[in-house]
Design a protein around this motif. Structure first.
Motif, PDB file in Angstrom:
ATOM      1  N   VAL A  54       0.849  -1.197   0.000  1.00  0.00           N
ATOM      2  CA  VAL A  54       0.000   0.000   0.000  1.00  0.00           C
ATOM      3  C   VAL A  54       0.887   1.250   0.000  1.00  0.00           C
ATOM      4  N   ASN A  55       1.918   1.258   0.845  1.00  0.00           N
ATOM      5  CA  ASN A  55       2.849   2.395   0.869  1.00  0.00           C
ATOM      6  C   ASN A  55       3.555   2.563  -0.468  1.00  0.00           C
ATOM      7  N   LEU A  62       1.185   8.896  -5.820  1.00  0.00           N
ATOM      8  CA  LEU A  62       1.034  10.229  -5.244  1.00  0.00           C
ATOM      9  C   LEU A  62       2.155  11.168  -5.669  1.00  0.00           C
ATOM     10  N   LEU A  63       3.220  10.624  -6.221  1.00  0.00           N
ATOM     11  CA  LEU A  63       4.326  11.459  -6.673  1.00  0.00           C
ATOM     12  C   LEU A  63       3.856  12.500  -7.688  1.00  0.00           C
ATOM     13  N   HIS A  64       2.829  12.178  -8.419  1.00  0.00           N
ATOM     14  CA  HIS A  64       2.268  13.120  -9.398  1.00  0.00           C
ATOM     15  C   HIS A  64       1.782  14.411  -8.740  1.00  0.00           C
ATOM     16  N   TYR A  65       1.535  14.360  -7.452  1.00  0.00           N
ATOM     17  CA  TYR A  65       0.992  15.502  -6.734  1.00  0.00           C
ATOM     18  C   TYR A  65       2.031  16.169  -5.828  1.00  0.00           C
ATOM     19  N   TRP A  70      -0.599  19.982  -0.003  1.00  0.00           N
ATOM     20  CA  TRP A  70      -0.923  18.914   0.946  1.00  0.00           C
ATOM     21  C   TRP A  70       0.008  17.710   0.855  1.00  0.00           C
ATOM     22  N   PHE A  71       0.891  17.665  -0.145  1.00  0.00           N
ATOM     23  CA  PHE A  71       1.784  16.513  -0.303  1.00  0.00           C
ATOM     24  C   PHE A  71       2.613  16.353   0.975  1.00  0.00           C
ATOM     25  N   PRO A  72       2.693  15.129   1.539  1.00  0.00           N
ATOM     26  CA  PRO A  72       3.278  14.946   2.872  1.00  0.00           C
ATOM     27  C   PRO A  72       4.792  15.161   2.970  1.00  0.00           C
ATOM     28  N   ILE A 111       8.061   5.752  -4.902  1.00  0.00           N
ATOM     29  CA  ILE A 111       8.460   6.972  -5.601  1.00  0.00           C
ATOM     30  C   ILE A 111       9.575   6.667  -6.605  1.00  0.00           C
ATOM     31  N   MET A 112      10.493   5.793  -6.212  1.00  0.00           N
ATOM     32  CA  MET A 112      11.622   5.434  -7.078  1.00  0.00           C
ATOM     33  C   MET A 112      11.219   4.421  -8.145  1.00  0.00           C
TER      34      MET A 112
END
Length: 143
Positions: A54-55, A62-65, A70-72, A111-112
């Motif tokens: 899930v992570n 979510l990298l697109h954002y 709000w990106f953490p 992300i990678m």
């Protein structure tokens, strides 16, 4: 049957960003069902690995954002984390079991854009080893 579901669910939640500690749940269930240690180990390992997936998925999509407010993770932190991950490579995923940084490591792997199969295998090995130690300690100290 409920005990098995509790171990699986707590292990899955513990691997996500939710603050949860599955080791305590596993040890408690193990005291009630000491003969089911192998099954409990497997359920905890699979649940925790699925939580890590899930992570990974969140990191990947979510990298697109990342430029949204709000990106953490801030851009500077993201660059630093990516550099650290590149330095140690996918083998660092064997440390995804670590209570501090392990969940972030699985997020950074997404992300990678680490491929799912090697990600899953390395994460499972690390998490399965941790749960084996938890069961051994519970067996030694509690049973």
């Amino acid at each position: 049957m409920l005990d098995y579901l509790i171990v699986f669910t707590s292990s899955l939640l513990a691997a996500t960003i939710a603050p949860f500690y599955s080791e305590v749940v596993l040890a408690a269930v193990l005291t009630r069902q000491p003969d089911a240690a192998l099954l409990l180990w497997l359920l905890a390992s699979i649940g925790n690995t699925l939580g890590a997936i899930v992570n990974w998925w969140l990191g990947k999509y979510l990298l697109h954002y990342r430029h949204k407010r709000w990106f953490p993770i801030k851009e500077k932190q993201l660059v630093k984390a990516q550099a650290g991950f590149q330095r140690f490579g996918v083998w660092s995923l064997l440390l995804s079991w670590a209570p501090i940084g392990g969940d972030a490591l699985t997020f950074i792997a997404g992300i990678m854009k680490v491929q799912l199969l090697p990600f899953t295998l390395l994460v499972f090995i690390g998490k399965a080893a941790r749960y084996a130690v938890v069961i051994w300690l519970a067996d030694t100290l509690l049973l």
